[in-house]
Design an enzyme around this catalytic site. Structure first.
Site, short mmCIF file in Angstrom:
data_model
loop_
_atom_site.label_atom_id
_atom_site.label_comp_id
_atom_site.label_asym_id
_atom_site.label_seq_id
_atom_site.Cartn_x
_atom_site.Cartn_y
_atom_site.Cartn_z
N ASP A 170 -7.90 39.35 -38.76
CA ASP A 170 -7.44 38.36 -38.51
C ASP A 170 -7.94 37.51 -37.45
O ASP A 170 -8.42 38.36 -36.51
CB ASP A 170 -5.96 38.46 -38.54
CG ASP A 170 -5.04 37.05 -38.41
OD1 ASP A 170 -4.59 36.65 -39.05
OD2 ASP A 170 -4.93 36.40 -36.98
N ASP B 199 -7.81 33.35 -40.92
CA ASP B 199 -7.70 31.93 -39.87
C ASP B 199 -8.68 31.87 -39.07
O ASP B 199 -9.07 31.08 -38.05
CB ASP B 199 -6.41 32.01 -39.17
CG ASP B 199 -5.94 33.48 -38.65
OD1 ASP B 199 -6.61 34.40 -39.01
OD2 ASP B 199 -4.86 33.42 -38.29
N HIS C 127 1.95 40.64 -35.61
CA HIS C 127 2.34 40.29 -34.52
C HIS C 127 3.66 41.03 -34.09
O HIS C 127 4.28 41.21 -32.99
CB HIS C 127 2.61 38.78 -34.22
CG HIS C 127 1.36 38.08 -34.06
ND1 HIS C 127 0.14 38.48 -33.51
CD2 HIS C 127 0.87 36.99 -34.90
CE1 HIS C 127 -0.62 37.77 -33.64
NE2 HIS C 127 -0.53 36.86 -34.18
N HIS D 45 -6.31 36.24 -34.72
CA HIS D 45 -5.51 36.73 -33.54
C HIS D 45 -5.53 38.17 -33.62
O HIS D 45 -5.63 38.81 -34.55
CB HIS D 45 -4.06 36.11 -33.78
CG HIS D 45 -4.13 34.66 -34.00
ND1 HIS D 45 -3.95 34.09 -35.21
CD2 HIS D 45 -4.07 33.57 -33.14
CE1 HIS D 45 -4.05 32.78 -35.12
NE2 HIS D 45 -4.41 32.48 -33.59
ZN LIG Z 1 -3.68 34.81 -37.15
#
Ligand SMILES: [Zn+2]
Length: 259
Positions: A115, A198, A78, A117
């Site tokens: 991931d 995740d 991120h 996200h």
């Molecule tokens: Zn994540």
């Protein structure tokens, strides 16, 4: 530990000042999700440095090994050029990719991000860099709310959204039908992986409902593409994963397929 010069390839002076320079006691909030303590700086430098060392090791095929897994935290995908966010201080995988291009002269480096996200930071850093292609599947409606299929950069970004509850069948189909063929067409000389776990069904932050074997399956597929184009070279770096039991099981399954 990564050197500041390694980080400057992808990060601005203002971010490096914010993360690396200020002295403080206790805790510092960089955004509502992202907290630093005094030891975070050294952890972040070691996380990024692990990726650099791993890239060097697989490029030289040290001890005949062409794969590496970096069990690091904090995660990185991120973090943008200018902003630490979403638990991420330094974008570890971006630092590794830039190093592979600059130090090893590679012209095609792929970053695969499974991931749950979207790796908004990685995408933003490389959206105008044709030597790096970014391939991500992520759950729709989740932080950081980026990564639609329309975000293509210079044709080097490949994003696929999966709805909550997708499960392994849909996840595998998206990779098999869309993402892996695009990755194969790119013919990466090195495959980097943002390995977040995740998307596992036990994870408390997301609902993609994957099982451990789904991560092992994708790792096998990635390894096959790396063998075809990259002399087998894969460097994988841990990103998210917030259920410790799932994180353990998935990491073991992932590494087993990289051996
Ligand atoms: Zn994540």
């Amino acid at each position: 530990m990564a050197k500041l010069g390694d980080l400057r390839r992808v990060h601005s002076a203002s971010l490096l000042d914010e993360v690396m320079e200020y002295d403080f006691d206790g805790y510092r909030m960089l955004d509502p999700d992202t907290v630093m303590c005094p030891a975070s700086r050294s952890a972040a430098l070691r996380a990024a440095g692990a990726g650099l060392a791993a890239v060097d090791a697989v490029m030289l095929a040290e001890a005949g090994r062409t794969t590496a897994f970096c069990a690091v935290r904090p995660p990185g995908h991120h973090a943008t050029a200018d902003s630490a966010m979403g638990f991420c201080l330094i974008n570890n995988i971006a630092v590794a990719a830039a190093h592979a291009c600059d130090r090893h002269g590679l012209e095609r480096v792929a970053i695969v991000d499974f991931d749950v996200h979207h790796g908004n930071g990685t995408q933003a850093i490389f959206q105008n860099e044709p030597r790096v292609a970014y391939f991500s599947t992520h759950e729709s409606g989740l932080y950081p709310y980026t990564g639609t299929p329309h975000e293509r950069g210079r044709g080097n970004l490949f994003n696929a959204l999966l709805p909550p509850g997708s499960g392994g069948f849909r996840f595998r189909n998206v990779w098999a039908d869309l993402m892996l063929p695009a990755l194969d067409d790119f013919r990466p000389q090195l495959l980097l992986v943002s390995a977040g776990f995740d998307a596992h069904m036990r994870d408390p932050l997301a609902d993609l409902m994957l099982e451990t074997e789904d991560f092992a399956w994708l790792t096998r597929e990635l390894r096959a593409i790396a063998r075809r184009h990259a002399a087998g070279r894969v460097v994988s770096m841990l990103e998210g994963g917030y259920d410790l039991e799932a994180l353990r099981d998935c990491s073991v399954a992932h590494v087993a397929e990289l051996r």
